[in-house]
Design a protein around this motif. Structure first.
Motif, PDB file in Angstrom:
ATOM      1  N   THR A   3       0.834  -1.204   0.000  1.00  0.00           N
ATOM      2  CA  THR A   3       0.000   0.000   0.000  1.00  0.00           C
ATOM      3  C   THR A   3       0.867   1.252   0.000  1.00  0.00           C
ATOM      4  O   THR A   3       0.600   2.205  -0.735  1.00  0.00           O
ATOM      5  N   ALA A   4       1.897   1.260   0.811  1.00  0.00           N
ATOM      6  CA  ALA A   4       2.799   2.412   0.855  1.00  0.00           C
ATOM      7  C   ALA A   4       3.551   2.559  -0.458  1.00  0.00           C
ATOM      8  O   ALA A   4       3.744   3.674  -0.950  1.00  0.00           O
ATOM      9  N   ALA A   5       3.970   1.442  -1.054  1.00  0.00           N
ATOM     10  CA  ALA A   5       4.670   1.501  -2.339  1.00  0.00           C
ATOM     11  C   ALA A   5       3.757   2.058  -3.420  1.00  0.00           C
ATOM     12  O   ALA A   5       4.183   2.881  -4.243  1.00  0.00           O
ATOM     13  N   LEU A  42      -1.616  16.337   8.491  1.00  0.00           N
ATOM     14  CA  LEU A  42      -2.804  16.745   9.237  1.00  0.00           C
ATOM     15  C   LEU A  42      -3.471  15.560   9.922  1.00  0.00           C
ATOM     16  O   LEU A  42      -3.999  15.697  11.037  1.00  0.00           O
ATOM     17  N   SER A  43      -3.445  14.388   9.271  1.00  0.00           N
ATOM     18  CA  SER A  43      -3.997  13.193   9.910  1.00  0.00           C
ATOM     19  C   SER A  43      -3.221  12.865  11.181  1.00  0.00           C
ATOM     20  O   SER A  43      -3.808  12.491  12.202  1.00  0.00           O
ATOM     21  N   GLY A  44      -1.919  13.009  11.129  1.00  0.00           N
ATOM     22  CA  GLY A  44      -1.093  12.781  12.312  1.00  0.00           C
ATOM     23  C   GLY A  44      -1.414  13.754  13.428  1.00  0.00           C
ATOM     24  O   GLY A  44      -1.437  13.387  14.601  1.00  0.00           O
ATOM     25  N   VAL A  45      -1.699  14.990  13.054  1.00  0.00           N
ATOM     26  CA  VAL A  45      -2.047  15.997  14.061  1.00  0.00           C
ATOM     27  C   VAL A  45      -3.427  15.697  14.643  1.00  0.00           C
ATOM     28  O   VAL A  45      -3.617  15.704  15.859  1.00  0.00           O
ATOM     29  N   VAL A  46      -4.394  15.400  13.786  1.00  0.00           N
ATOM     30  CA  VAL A  46      -5.760  15.145  14.242  1.00  0.00           C
ATOM     31  C   VAL A  46      -5.823  13.899  15.125  1.00  0.00           C
ATOM     32  O   VAL A  46      -6.466  13.897  16.170  1.00  0.00           O
ATOM     33  N   PHE A  47      -5.134  12.847  14.698  1.00  0.00           N
ATOM     34  CA  PHE A  47      -5.194  11.594  15.453  1.00  0.00           C
ATOM     35  C   PHE A  47      -4.095  11.495  16.506  1.00  0.00           C
ATOM     36  O   PHE A  47      -3.950  10.476  17.160  1.00  0.00           O
ATOM     37  N   TRP A 100       8.251   5.830   2.655  1.00  0.00           N
ATOM     38  CA  TRP A 100       8.822   5.379   3.921  1.00  0.00           C
ATOM     39  C   TRP A 100       7.936   5.807   5.097  1.00  0.00           C
ATOM     40  O   TRP A 100       7.650   5.013   5.996  1.00  0.00           O
ATOM     41  N   LEU A 101       7.477   7.059   5.063  1.00  0.00           N
ATOM     42  CA  LEU A 101       6.630   7.543   6.151  1.00  0.00           C
ATOM     43  C   LEU A 101       5.302   6.796   6.193  1.00  0.00           C
ATOM     44  O   LEU A 101       4.808   6.444   7.270  1.00  0.00           O
ATOM     45  N   LEU A 102       4.711   6.547   5.015  1.00  0.00           N
ATOM     46  CA  LEU A 102       3.454   5.799   4.977  1.00  0.00           C
ATOM     47  C   LEU A 102       3.651   4.381   5.502  1.00  0.00           C
ATOM     48  O   LEU A 102       2.774   3.835   6.175  1.00  0.00           O
ATOM     49  N   SER A 103       4.796   3.783   5.185  1.00  0.00           N
ATOM     50  CA  SER A 103       5.086   2.437   5.695  1.00  0.00           C
ATOM     51  C   SER A 103       5.106   2.438   7.221  1.00  0.00           C
ATOM     52  O   SER A 103       4.551   1.550   7.864  1.00  0.00           O
ATOM     53  N   ARG A 104       5.753   3.442   7.798  1.00  0.00           N
ATOM     54  CA  ARG A 104       5.833   3.536   9.263  1.00  0.00           C
ATOM     55  C   ARG A 104       4.452   3.694   9.882  1.00  0.00           C
ATOM     56  O   ARG A 104       4.197   3.198  10.980  1.00  0.00           O
ATOM     57  N   ILE A 105       3.568   4.419   9.187  1.00  0.00           N
ATOM     58  CA  ILE A 105       2.237   4.664   9.734  1.00  0.00           C
ATOM     59  C   ILE A 105       1.312   3.466   9.511  1.00  0.00           C
ATOM     60  O   ILE A 105       0.589   3.060  10.413  1.00  0.00           O
ATOM     61  N   LEU A 106       1.342   2.885   8.311  1.00  0.00           N
ATOM     62  CA  LEU A 106       0.377   1.855   7.938  1.00  0.00           C
ATOM     63  C   LEU A 106       0.707   0.462   8.449  1.00  0.00           C
ATOM     64  O   LEU A 106      -0.182  -0.352   8.636  1.00  0.00           O
TER      65      LEU A 106
END
Length: 168
Positions: A3-5, A42-47, A100-106
């Motif tokens: 998904t991140a890729a 913004l998702s990181g801030v909201v959540f 890379w950031l999406l991988s860390r989050i997902l």
């Protein structure tokens, strides 16, 4: 990781292609990167999931907004002569970083994955970027100038003349 890729390659393929075909990264490519990076920020801030990313990730997600601010404050008549280099770097380096950031989050157990697997999604994004650049550079092998015209794009220098290829 897939998904991140996919997210990273959706952001990088068109800027890399246009860099190959036109020797330029267009503003809409940078704005697409801005939209994705800002939504993750913004998702990181909201959540309140700041722990999911290191502080460098938060800075990286802010860079597309920095580009917009620079573009706004740059004098219109003279411009900022090196802003286009920032655009290209932001697009071509930003997409793998975003992967890379999406991988860390997902991926919940991201830190437990072996290093090669963690770098895999970024490697896929970089590979797609390189391939898209080469497809743009050698577009005359499989596209015509008419293909670009029909799609609403300007024909790049060196494109093949002829009718659009029939796809279906």
């Amino acid at each position: 990781m897939a998904t991140a890729a996919v997210g990273g390659t959706l952001v990088i393929w068109w800027p890399a292609f246009t860099l190959g075909a036109y020797n330029a990264v267009f503003f809409d490519n940078v704005l697409a990167l801005w939209a994705v990076a800002t939504s993750v920020l913004l998702s990181g801030v909201v959540f309140r999931s700041r722990g999911a990313l290191p502080w460098g990730g938060w800075i990286a997600l802010s860079l597309p907004s920095v580009w917009i601010i620079l573009a706004i404050v740059a004098p219109r008549g003279h411009g900022f002569p090196y802003l286009h280099y920032f655009e290209a770097a932001l697009s071509l380096v930003g997409a793998p970083m975003l992967t890379w950031l999406l991988s860390r989050i997902l991926v919940s157990d991201y830190a437990a994955l072996p290093l090669l697997q963690r770098l895999g999604a970024v490697a896929v994004t970089v590979a797609i970027g390189v391939l898209a650049f080469l497809l743009g550079k050698f577009n005359y092998l499989f596209l015509t100038c008419s293909d670009f015209d029909v799609s609403g794009n300007n024909s790049p220098a060196g494109c093949a003349h002829g009718k659009p290829f029939n796809r279906f």
